[in-house]
Design a protein around this motif. Structure first.
Motif, PDB file in Angstrom:
ATOM      1  N   GLU A 181       5.508   6.535  -8.130  1.00  0.00           N
ATOM      2  CA  GLU A 181       4.414   5.578  -7.989  1.00  0.00           C
ATOM      3  C   GLU A 181       3.099   6.233  -7.613  1.00  0.00           C
ATOM      4  O   GLU A 181       2.140   5.547  -7.265  1.00  0.00           O
ATOM      5  N   SER A 182       3.037   7.545  -7.688  1.00  0.00           N
ATOM      6  CA  SER A 182       1.810   8.255  -7.301  1.00  0.00           C
ATOM      7  C   SER A 182       1.625   9.506  -8.146  1.00  0.00           C
ATOM      8  O   SER A 182       2.590  10.221  -8.420  1.00  0.00           O
ATOM      9  N   GLN A 183       0.376   9.760  -8.536  1.00  0.00           N
ATOM     10  CA  GLN A 183       0.063  10.982  -9.275  1.00  0.00           C
ATOM     11  C   GLN A 183       0.372  12.228  -8.448  1.00  0.00           C
ATOM     12  O   GLN A 183       0.589  13.309  -9.000  1.00  0.00           O
ATOM     13  N   ASP A 184       0.411  12.071  -7.132  1.00  0.00           N
ATOM     14  CA  ASP A 184       0.690  13.218  -6.259  1.00  0.00           C
ATOM     15  C   ASP A 184       2.085  13.792  -6.485  1.00  0.00           C
ATOM     16  O   ASP A 184       2.348  14.953  -6.149  1.00  0.00           O
ATOM     17  N   PHE A 185       2.978  12.982  -7.053  1.00  0.00           N
ATOM     18  CA  PHE A 185       4.368  13.420  -7.212  1.00  0.00           C
ATOM     19  C   PHE A 185       4.787  13.573  -8.671  1.00  0.00           C
ATOM     20  O   PHE A 185       5.978  13.780  -8.947  1.00  0.00           O
ATOM     21  N   VAL A 186       3.837  13.490  -9.591  1.00  0.00           N
ATOM     22  CA  VAL A 186       4.168  13.630 -11.016  1.00  0.00           C
ATOM     23  C   VAL A 186       4.712  15.030 -11.308  1.00  0.00           C
ATOM     24  O   VAL A 186       5.620  15.199 -12.128  1.00  0.00           O
ATOM     25  N   LYS A 187       4.191  16.040 -10.620  1.00  0.00           N
ATOM     26  CA  LYS A 187       4.681  17.407 -10.816  1.00  0.00           C
ATOM     27  C   LYS A 187       6.159  17.496 -10.428  1.00  0.00           C
ATOM     28  O   LYS A 187       6.977  18.074 -11.162  1.00  0.00           O
ATOM     29  N   ASP A 188       6.517  16.949  -9.275  1.00  0.00           N
ATOM     30  CA  ASP A 188       7.932  16.919  -8.862  1.00  0.00           C
ATOM     31  C   ASP A 188       8.757  16.102  -9.851  1.00  0.00           C
ATOM     32  O   ASP A 188       9.892  16.472 -10.174  1.00  0.00           O
ATOM     33  N   PHE A 189       8.208  15.001 -10.305  1.00  0.00           N
ATOM     34  CA  PHE A 189       8.890  14.133 -11.254  1.00  0.00           C
ATOM     35  C   PHE A 189       9.240  14.905 -12.525  1.00  0.00           C
ATOM     36  O   PHE A 189      10.370  14.837 -13.020  1.00  0.00           O
ATOM     37  N   ASN A 190       8.259  15.656 -13.027  1.00  0.00           N
ATOM     38  CA  ASN A 190       8.461  16.398 -14.272  1.00  0.00           C
ATOM     39  C   ASN A 190       9.321  17.642 -14.097  1.00  0.00           C
ATOM     40  O   ASN A 190      10.108  17.985 -14.998  1.00  0.00           O
ATOM     41  N   GLY A 202       1.288   6.242 -12.013  1.00  0.00           N
ATOM     42  CA  GLY A 202       2.398   7.177 -11.973  1.00  0.00           C
ATOM     43  C   GLY A 202       3.046   7.323 -13.335  1.00  0.00           C
ATOM     44  O   GLY A 202       2.402   7.150 -14.366  1.00  0.00           O
ATOM     45  N   SER A 203       4.336   7.618 -13.338  1.00  0.00           N
ATOM     46  CA  SER A 203       5.098   7.800 -14.575  1.00  0.00           C
ATOM     47  C   SER A 203       6.487   7.189 -14.403  1.00  0.00           C
ATOM     48  O   SER A 203       7.065   7.239 -13.313  1.00  0.00           O
ATOM     49  N   MET A 204       7.006   6.623 -15.506  1.00  0.00           N
ATOM     50  CA  MET A 204       8.321   5.982 -15.477  1.00  0.00           C
ATOM     51  C   MET A 204       9.067   6.269 -16.772  1.00  0.00           C
ATOM     52  O   MET A 204       8.476   6.275 -17.849  1.00  0.00           O
ATOM     53  N   ILE A 205      10.376   6.517 -16.631  1.00  0.00           N
ATOM     54  CA  ILE A 205      11.212   6.607 -17.820  1.00  0.00           C
ATOM     55  C   ILE A 205      12.239   5.481 -17.741  1.00  0.00           C
ATOM     56  O   ILE A 205      12.716   5.115 -16.652  1.00  0.00           O
ATOM     57  N   ILE A 206      12.533   4.917 -18.911  1.00  0.00           N
ATOM     58  CA  ILE A 206      13.542   3.859 -19.008  1.00  0.00           C
ATOM     59  C   ILE A 206      14.513   4.265 -20.104  1.00  0.00           C
ATOM     60  O   ILE A 206      14.096   4.586 -21.226  1.00  0.00           O
ATOM     61  N   ASP A 263       0.804  -1.220   0.000  1.00  0.00           N
ATOM     62  CA  ASP A 263       0.000   0.000   0.000  1.00  0.00           C
ATOM     63  C   ASP A 263       0.843   1.279   0.000  1.00  0.00           C
ATOM     64  O   ASP A 263       0.306   2.384   0.032  1.00  0.00           O
ATOM     65  N   VAL A 264       2.169   1.144  -0.035  1.00  0.00           N
ATOM     66  CA  VAL A 264       3.043   2.318  -0.058  1.00  0.00           C
ATOM     67  C   VAL A 264       3.383   2.670  -1.504  1.00  0.00           C
ATOM     68  O   VAL A 264       3.805   1.813  -2.284  1.00  0.00           O
ATOM     69  N   SER A 265       3.176   3.928  -1.856  1.00  0.00           N
ATOM     70  CA  SER A 265       3.540   4.435  -3.182  1.00  0.00           C
ATOM     71  C   SER A 265       4.631   5.488  -2.999  1.00  0.00           C
ATOM     72  O   SER A 265       4.366   6.573  -2.478  1.00  0.00           O
ATOM     73  N   TYR A 266       5.820   5.185  -3.409  1.00  0.00           N
ATOM     74  CA  TYR A 266       6.955   6.075  -3.178  1.00  0.00           C
ATOM     75  C   TYR A 266       6.924   7.269  -4.132  1.00  0.00           C
ATOM     76  O   TYR A 266       6.511   7.164  -5.285  1.00  0.00           O
ATOM     77  N   ALA A 267       7.424   8.383  -3.615  1.00  0.00           N
ATOM     78  CA  ALA A 267       7.495   9.592  -4.438  1.00  0.00           C
ATOM     79  C   ALA A 267       8.440   9.382  -5.613  1.00  0.00           C
ATOM     80  O   ALA A 267       8.191   9.865  -6.721  1.00  0.00           O
ATOM     81  N   LEU A 268       9.525   8.651  -5.369  1.00  0.00           N
ATOM     82  CA  LEU A 268      10.520   8.436  -6.425  1.00  0.00           C
ATOM     83  C   LEU A 268      11.242   7.117  -6.200  1.00  0.00           C
ATOM     84  O   LEU A 268      11.589   6.774  -5.071  1.00  0.00           O
ATOM     85  N   ARG A 269      11.410   6.398  -7.310  1.00  0.00           N
ATOM     86  CA  ARG A 269      12.210   5.170  -7.291  1.00  0.00           C
ATOM     87  C   ARG A 269      13.238   5.259  -8.411  1.00  0.00           C
ATOM     88  O   ARG A 269      12.952   5.757  -9.495  1.00  0.00           O
ATOM     89  N   VAL A 270      14.423   4.742  -8.151  1.00  0.00           N
ATOM     90  CA  VAL A 270      15.497   4.732  -9.149  1.00  0.00           C
ATOM     91  C   VAL A 270      16.169   3.370  -9.114  1.00  0.00           C
ATOM     92  O   VAL A 270      16.525   2.878  -8.034  1.00  0.00           O
TER      93      VAL A 270
END
Length: 220
Positions: free
Chosen positions: A200-209, A183-187, A125-132
């Protein structure tokens, strides 16, 4: 004959009288409604003004809170990966924490977790702000794992070129990048390996972008 004339004359007088009465009643009703509305506004104007002020203050406070939180993220801090795996550098908000596992002999030489305040334990149930991750699996093989998700419409795939590596072409996936996680992922390929960066969460897509993707670097 005269009696009929008088009766006809009375009937003709009666119609305008009825119309006048209807208009009078309508005017009276409108006047009562207008008076009551004015009284309601007069009696409750202070309360309504106070309520409007409270709403305006709440909106202003919320906007200031959001602005403050965004400013608190700066300046970004960085994680610097091992040189044998491309000297990956990932910048992230200073209000986030990081947990990074570097395994020289593993199939995933770099496995990192980033999240605001602290990094929670890994549970479904945990969705991380960022994974690498840097993986020994080839770029083509990693991208292929999303074939079914793309065909089913769960994710949308698009070509992706890193901001700081314009000669590299990768893929971006948006949607259900993991089970029950939107969420969003780049490879992208990195030497003979593959690099995955995702939220892993739409809440952090802004930070991701805005914070993550424009600032990470690596060497080929």
């Amino acid at each position: 004959m005269k009696q009929l004339d008088q009766r006809g004359h009375m009937d003709m007088l009666l119609i305008p009288l009825i119309l006048v009465a209807i208009l009078f009643v309508a005017a009276g009703s409108f006047g009562i409604w207008a008076y009551m509305s004015r009284q309601d506004y007069k009696d409750n104007s202070d309360a309504k003004v106070d309520a409007a002020v409270v709403v305006a203050e709440q909106k202003t406070s919320t906007a200031k809170d959001v602005e403050f939180l965004e400013k608190e993220k700066q300046p970004l801090v960085s994680y610097n990966g091992p040189a044998p795996y491309g000297s990956l550098k990932v910048s992230y908000p200073k209000t986030w924490s990081a947990y990074v596992a570097e395994k020289a002999n593993g199939s995933t030489p770099v496995d990192a977790y980033f999240h605001p305040k602290f990094v929670p334990a890994q549970t479904p149930d945990v969705s991380y702000a960022l994974r690498v991750q840097i993986s020994d699996t080839s770029f083509a093989s990693v991208v292929k794992t999303f074939d079914n998700a793309v065909k089913s419409g769960k994710v949308k795939a698009s070509a992706y070129v890193p901001a700081n590596a314009p000669n590299v072409t990768g893929v971006r996936f948006d949607g259900e990048i993991a089970s029950k996680k939107q969420g969003s992922m780049i490879i992208v390929p990195i030497r003979d390996k593959s690099l995955k960066i995702w939220t892993e969460s739409q809440d952090f897509v802004k930070d991701f972008n805005e914070n993550i993707l424009p600032n990470y670097t690596f060497s080929q």
